[in-house]
Motif scaffolding. Structure first.
Motif, PDB file in Angstrom:
ATOM      1  N   ARG A 210       0.835  -1.203   0.000  1.00 10.31           N
ATOM      2  CA  ARG A 210       0.000   0.000   0.000  1.00 10.31           C
ATOM      3  C   ARG A 210       0.873   1.258   0.000  1.00 10.31           C
ATOM      4  NH1 ARG A 210      -3.921   2.118   4.846  1.00 10.31           N
ATOM      5  NH2 ARG A 210      -2.103   1.464   6.061  1.00 10.31           N
ATOM      6  N   THR A 211       1.912   1.263   0.832  1.00 10.14           N
ATOM      7  CA  THR A 211       2.819   2.411   0.891  1.00 10.14           C
ATOM      8  C   THR A 211       3.561   2.593  -0.429  1.00 10.14           C
ATOM      9  OG1 THR A 211       3.121   2.091   3.268  1.00 10.14           O
ATOM     10  CG2 THR A 211       4.772   3.417   2.125  1.00 10.14           C
ATOM     11  N   THR A 249      -6.928   2.207  -6.964  1.00  9.76           N
ATOM     12  CA  THR A 249      -8.269   2.794  -6.923  1.00  9.76           C
ATOM     13  C   THR A 249      -8.559   3.401  -5.555  1.00  9.76           C
ATOM     14  OG1 THR A 249      -9.223   0.624  -6.384  1.00  9.76           O
ATOM     15  CG2 THR A 249      -9.236   1.280  -8.694  1.00  9.76           C
ATOM     16  N   SER A 250      -8.074   2.765  -4.487  1.00  6.27           N
ATOM     17  CA  SER A 250      -8.351   3.304  -3.150  1.00  6.27           C
ATOM     18  C   SER A 250      -7.648   4.640  -2.936  1.00  6.27           C
ATOM     19  CB  SER A 250      -7.939   2.303  -2.066  1.00  6.27           C
ATOM     20  OG  SER A 250      -6.534   2.224  -1.926  1.00  6.27           O
ATOM     21  N   TRP A 251      -6.376   4.737  -3.373  1.00  7.81           N
ATOM     22  CA  TRP A 251      -5.650   6.002  -3.210  1.00  7.81           C
ATOM     23  C   TRP A 251      -6.251   7.102  -4.082  1.00  7.81           C
ATOM     24  CZ3 TRP A 251      -2.997   7.270   0.726  1.00  7.81           C
ATOM     25  CH2 TRP A 251      -2.176   6.373   1.404  1.00  7.81           C
ATOM     26  N   ASP A 270      -6.111   5.839   8.136  1.00  3.86           N
ATOM     27  CA  ASP A 270      -5.041   5.739   9.131  1.00  3.86           C
ATOM     28  C   ASP A 270      -3.768   6.438   8.670  1.00  3.86           C
ATOM     29  OD1 ASP A 270      -5.017   3.719   7.133  1.00  3.86           O
ATOM     30  OD2 ASP A 270      -3.534   2.579   8.273  1.00  3.86           O
ATOM     31  N   LEU A 271      -3.765   6.960   7.442  1.00  4.53           N
ATOM     32  CA  LEU A 271      -2.582   7.629   6.899  1.00  4.53           C
ATOM     33  C   LEU A 271      -2.925   9.059   6.477  1.00  4.53           C
ATOM     34  CD1 LEU A 271      -1.094   4.727   4.732  1.00  4.53           C
ATOM     35  CD2 LEU A 271      -0.375   5.456   7.000  1.00  4.53           C
ATOM     36  N   THR A 277       0.183  16.021   2.306  1.00 10.41           N
ATOM     37  CA  THR A 277       1.290  16.298   1.386  1.00 10.41           C
ATOM     38  C   THR A 277       0.912  16.007  -0.066  1.00 10.41           C
ATOM     39  OG1 THR A 277       2.158  14.050   1.707  1.00 10.41           O
ATOM     40  CG2 THR A 277       2.990  15.779   3.168  1.00 10.41           C
ATOM     41  N   LEU A 278      -0.378  15.918  -0.351  1.00 11.64           N
ATOM     42  CA  LEU A 278      -0.836  15.659  -1.714  1.00 11.64           C
ATOM     43  C   LEU A 278      -0.375  16.778  -2.645  1.00 11.64           C
ATOM     44  CD1 LEU A 278      -2.666  13.898  -3.570  1.00 11.64           C
ATOM     45  CD2 LEU A 278      -4.543  15.429  -2.971  1.00 11.64           C
ATOM     46  N   PRO A 279       0.293  16.440  -3.758  1.00 12.80           N
ATOM     47  CA  PRO A 279       0.765  17.471  -4.689  1.00 12.80           C
ATOM     48  C   PRO A 279      -0.374  18.385  -5.139  1.00 12.80           C
ATOM     49  CG  PRO A 279       1.694  15.344  -5.253  1.00 12.80           C
ATOM     50  CD  PRO A 279       0.679  15.090  -4.183  1.00 12.80           C
ATOM     51  N   PRO A 280      -0.232  19.692  -4.977  1.00 12.41           N
ATOM     52  CA  PRO A 280      -1.344  20.619  -5.223  1.00 12.41           C
ATOM     53  C   PRO A 280      -1.749  20.747  -6.682  1.00 12.41           C
ATOM     54  CG  PRO A 280       0.690  21.818  -4.779  1.00 12.41           C
ATOM     55  CD  PRO A 280       0.984  20.379  -4.505  1.00 12.41           C
ATOM     56  N   LYS A 281      -0.884  20.382  -7.627  1.00 12.02           N
ATOM     57  CA  LYS A 281      -1.228  20.631  -9.028  1.00 12.02           C
ATOM     58  C   LYS A 281      -2.126  19.556  -9.636  1.00 12.02           C
ATOM     59  CE  LYS A 281       3.071  18.649 -10.922  1.00 12.02           C
ATOM     60  NZ  LYS A 281       4.232  18.935 -11.777  1.00 12.02           N
TER      61      LYS A 281
END
Length: 328
Positions: A210-211, A249-251, A270-271, A277-281
């Motif tokens: 997953r990571t 698909t989950s991410w 849980d994360l 920190t999701l990339p803003p663009k």
């Protein structure tokens, strides 16, 4: 396991119990519902009840004990031989059904993943349904009744299994497995109404995977290098390709919910720090397109497309979407 005490599926249990008490059991049932939802468990308990000396799953009589040990001569289980249930298996079954039951009042045949019959075996099986033995009950299990021949579906009594509630899932997992709180949360988040014993067997692999999938998707935006080709080869060799698609698909779904400010819907809740920190663009439209591509890739692989090439192609296309080379 006592038939009436199986967690979940109360309406199914009452339906089958009523049919038994009123002597209205058909010649064939079709149990349909998600994989890992408890269809086989309930079927086995039903078989015990039918032939138990007390009709109450006593676990003491010879019949109950033989069913529990999978050694009852009149409880026949058929499952796919490789990818399919083959015609030789059905022909052997026909010969067995021509004989009288050895011990039981009601002989039962359990056919698992019956949607994996090939055309020859399905047509051969129709002969049994057209002239079912009086002393035999057929129980067919499938995840999708739409994959069966209509001529088969029309000759059986369909029993739909609904997804297990969160409470029933939690109860079953706590009773059957010893899991740390964080591992239990992970399994519950990906359960989707079913007991996924394969996830528990491969727990450490899947937590790590997953990571890594999150890192692959993130690298498609940040240009940070992740050797996804080697990872995909490794996962496919370990027969983990389907899990890769599920994590994708989950991410992607979670990123959409995060951008829409609906954190209560996150699967990977849980994360939460990963979403900060999701990339803003990356836009919601791009994420939706990437999500749809992932679903299409999953369907293509099920239709026998080359798994490695399909997964590599998916990553390339998602990268092009995120970089703006493909305009949504």
């Amino acid at each position: 396991m006592e038939f009436l005490n199986i967690a979940g599926h109360v309406s199914v249990i009452h339906h089958l119990q009523s049919a038994f008490q009123n002597n209205r059991i058909p010649s064939a049932y079709l149990f349909t519902g998600l994989e890992g939802i408890g269809k086989a468990t309930l079927a086995k308990a039903f078989v015990q009840m039918l032939n138990c000396d007390t009709h109450n799953n006593c676990h003491q009589c010879d019949s109950c004990r033989m069913v529990e040990r999978d050694g009852h001569p009149d409880f026949i289980t058929i499952e796919p031989d490789g990818k399919f249930i083959k015609i030789k298996q059905i022909q052997t079954l026909i010969k067995q059904l021509a004989l009288k039951p050895v011990y039981a009042k009601k002989r039962v045949v359990l056919l698992e993943n019956v949607h994996q019959m090939n055309v020859e075996s399905a047509n051969c099986f129709l002969k049994i349904l057209e002239e079912p033995p009086l002393d035999t009950l057929l129980i067919l299990l499938t995840t999708d009744a739409n994959l069966l021949l209509e001529t088969i579906v029309s000759r059986v009594q369909k029993v739909q299994f609904a997804p297990l509630s969160e409470g029933h899932l939690l109860s079953i997992l706590q009773q059957q497995y010893e899991l740390k709180a964080e591992d239990l949360a992970f399994v519950m988040n990906y359960a989707h109404g079913r007991i996924r014993s394969d996830w528990i067997r491969k727990l450490s692999q899947l937590l790590n995977m997953r990571t890594q999938v999150r890192e692959i998707l993130g690298s498609l935006v940040t240009e940070r290098m992740v050797d996804h080709v080697t990872l995909l080869e490794q996962w496919n060799k370990q027969d983990l390709g389907a899990y890769f698609l599920e994590f994708c698909t989950s991410w992607l779904r979670d990123w959409i919910w995060w951008l829409e400010e609906k954190p209560h819907r996150l699967i990977n809740s849980d994360l939460l720090e990963d979403f900060a920190t999701l990339p803003p663009k990356v836009t919601i439209e791009q994420l939706h397109w990437a999500f749809d591509l992932t679903i299409e890739t999953e369907l293509a692989i099920k239709a026998q497309a080359g798994k490695q090439l399909a997964l590599e192609g998916l990553i390339i296309q998602i990268k092009q979407i995120f970089s703006g080379k493909i305009v949504v």
